[in-house]
Every structure is written in C-alpha cells, then in structure tokens.
Design a protein around this motif. Structure first.
Motif, short mmCIF file in Angstrom:
data_model
loop_
_atom_site.label_atom_id
_atom_site.label_comp_id
_atom_site.label_asym_id
_atom_site.label_seq_id
_atom_site.Cartn_x
_atom_site.Cartn_y
_atom_site.Cartn_z
N ILE A 12 0.84 -1.21 0.00
CA ILE A 12 0.00 0.00 0.00
C ILE A 12 0.87 1.25 0.00
N ALA A 13 1.92 1.26 0.82
CA ALA A 13 2.79 2.44 0.91
C ALA A 13 3.41 2.79 -0.43
N PHE A 14 3.79 1.76 -1.21
CA PHE A 14 4.48 2.01 -2.47
C PHE A 14 3.60 1.82 -3.71
N ASN A 61 13.46 -10.75 7.80
CA ASN A 61 14.50 -9.71 7.65
C ASN A 61 14.17 -8.78 6.50
N GLU A 62 13.76 -9.35 5.39
CA GLU A 62 13.44 -8.54 4.21
C GLU A 62 12.20 -7.66 4.47
N ILE A 63 11.22 -8.21 5.16
CA ILE A 63 10.03 -7.43 5.52
C ILE A 63 10.42 -6.25 6.40
N ALA A 64 11.32 -6.47 7.36
CA ALA A 64 11.77 -5.38 8.24
C ALA A 64 12.43 -4.27 7.44
N ILE A 65 13.25 -4.64 6.46
CA ILE A 65 13.90 -3.64 5.61
C ILE A 65 12.86 -2.84 4.84
N TRP A 66 11.91 -3.55 4.22
CA TRP A 66 10.89 -2.87 3.42
C TRP A 66 9.95 -2.03 4.28
N LEU A 67 9.68 -2.45 5.51
CA LEU A 67 8.88 -1.62 6.41
C LEU A 67 9.62 -0.33 6.76
N ALA A 68 10.93 -0.43 6.98
CA ALA A 68 11.73 0.77 7.24
C ALA A 68 11.73 1.70 6.03
N MET A 69 11.81 1.10 4.85
CA MET A 69 11.75 1.89 3.62
C MET A 69 10.39 2.59 3.51
N ALA A 70 9.32 1.86 3.80
CA ALA A 70 7.97 2.43 3.71
C ALA A 70 7.80 3.57 4.71
N ARG A 71 8.32 3.39 5.93
CA ARG A 71 8.23 4.47 6.93
C ARG A 71 8.97 5.71 6.45
N ALA A 72 10.16 5.53 5.87
CA ALA A 72 10.93 6.67 5.36
C ALA A 72 10.17 7.38 4.24
N TYR A 73 9.61 6.60 3.35
CA TYR A 73 8.84 7.16 2.22
C TYR A 73 7.62 7.93 2.74
N GLU A 74 6.87 7.31 3.64
CA GLU A 74 5.66 7.94 4.16
C GLU A 74 5.99 9.19 4.97
N LYS A 75 7.07 9.15 5.73
CA LYS A 75 7.46 10.32 6.52
C LYS A 75 7.81 11.50 5.61
N PHE A 76 8.53 11.23 4.54
CA PHE A 76 8.87 12.29 3.59
C PHE A 76 7.60 12.82 2.93
N MET A 77 6.69 11.94 2.55
CA MET A 77 5.47 12.36 1.87
C MET A 77 4.55 13.19 2.77
N LEU A 78 4.63 12.99 4.07
CA LEU A 78 3.80 13.78 4.99
C LEU A 78 4.05 15.27 4.87
N THR A 79 5.29 15.64 4.63
CA THR A 79 5.63 17.07 4.54
C THR A 79 5.85 17.54 3.10
N HIS A 80 5.63 16.65 2.15
CA HIS A 80 5.80 16.99 0.72
C HIS A 80 4.61 16.44 -0.07
N LYS A 81 3.43 16.79 0.34
CA LYS A 81 2.20 16.22 -0.22
C LYS A 81 1.93 16.62 -1.66
N GLU A 82 2.47 17.72 -2.09
CA GLU A 82 2.11 18.26 -3.40
C GLU A 82 3.08 17.88 -4.52
N ILE A 83 4.01 16.98 -4.26
CA ILE A 83 4.96 16.64 -5.32
C ILE A 83 4.33 15.70 -6.34
N GLY A 84 4.83 15.76 -7.54
CA GLY A 84 4.29 14.95 -8.63
C GLY A 84 4.78 13.51 -8.59
N LEU A 85 4.17 12.70 -9.43
CA LEU A 85 4.47 11.27 -9.47
C LEU A 85 5.93 11.00 -9.83
N ASP A 86 6.49 11.74 -10.78
CA ASP A 86 7.89 11.51 -11.16
C ASP A 86 8.84 11.74 -9.98
#
Length: 132
Positions: A29-31, A54-79
């Motif tokens: 869902i995150a990605f 282990n792989e799930i933990a890595i991808w969850l950390a990636m998803a958290r980083a992505y979602e955290k960035f998107m919280l403060t950058h909501k208006e950026i385009g898909l590219d």
C-alpha cells in the motif's frame, strides 16, 4: 549488472503467516503509487526470500521513510515520488556516499536527499546475485 538481466529465484516458502502478510500489505500500500507490483506479486516476491522476516523489516523501514517524507511533501508529482522511492531503494542496498557518487537524481534537491536519508537508518544490505 543491469537490473533488467535479473530473474526471480524460486519460491522458498509455500506460505507466509498472517503477521507477515499484514506487514507485506502495508508495504504494498505504501508504495502502490510508485511500484506497480500487485499485492499477490509482492507476497510472491517475499516467499522467494531465504529470511522473509528480515526482508520485511527492511521494506517496512523503507515504507516508513517514504511515508514520513510524503507527509511534509504532499504536493509533489508522481515523477518526483518515483525518484524518492528509487533513492530509498538504493539506500537500502548502499551507503549514502556510494549513492550520491552514482545516482542520477534530477528532481530531488540536496536538502530533500539529506532529509530522506535521515528517515532511513537501517544498514545497507546489498542484493545477493547468483550467476548461472
């Protein structure tokens, strides 16, 4: 090695438990906007990992980083969102210095890159490639 030359390994685990499936669903869902894989494909990919937790933990950390960035950058385009995703994916496999030396980032500025790096603090884990 060109990523297009890679092929998936065999399924190692016939099933995953409910907790793993729940976490994989969160990852997918995150990605979903930047990675076209379906939930079924994503689950299948994790079944191919020797240690899916282990792989799930890595991808969850990636998803958290992505979602955290998107919280403060909501208006950026898909590219730009795709570039954020690629940067986080690269960061999961390499250290920041190596990424900056070779990444071709055209939409993210240095401040945004540093911000994204600050959100992902797992040690880089290179992909294991088995040549046949």
């Amino acid at each position: 090695m060109n990523a297009n030359d890679l092929t998936l390994g065999p399924v190692v685990h016939d099933t995953l438990n409910n907790d793993q499936i729940e976490k994989i669903t969160k990852i997918q869902i995150a990605f979903s906007e930047v990675n076209p894989s379906t939930l079924e494909e994503t689950i299948s990919n994790f079944k191919r990992d020797q240690n899916p937790d282990n792989e799930i933990a890595i991808w969850l950390a990636m998803a958290r980083a992505y979602e955290k960035f998107m919280l403060t950058h909501k208006e950026i385009g898909l590219d730009k969102k795709k570039e954020v995703y690629q940067l986080i994916l690269m960061r999961s496999m390499e250290d920041e210095e190596a990424i900056l030396a070779k990444a071709n980032l055209t939409l993210l500025n240095n401040k945004e890159i540093a911000e994204i790096f600050s959100y992902y603090n797992f040690e880089a884990k290179p992909i294991a490639v088995i040549q046949k």
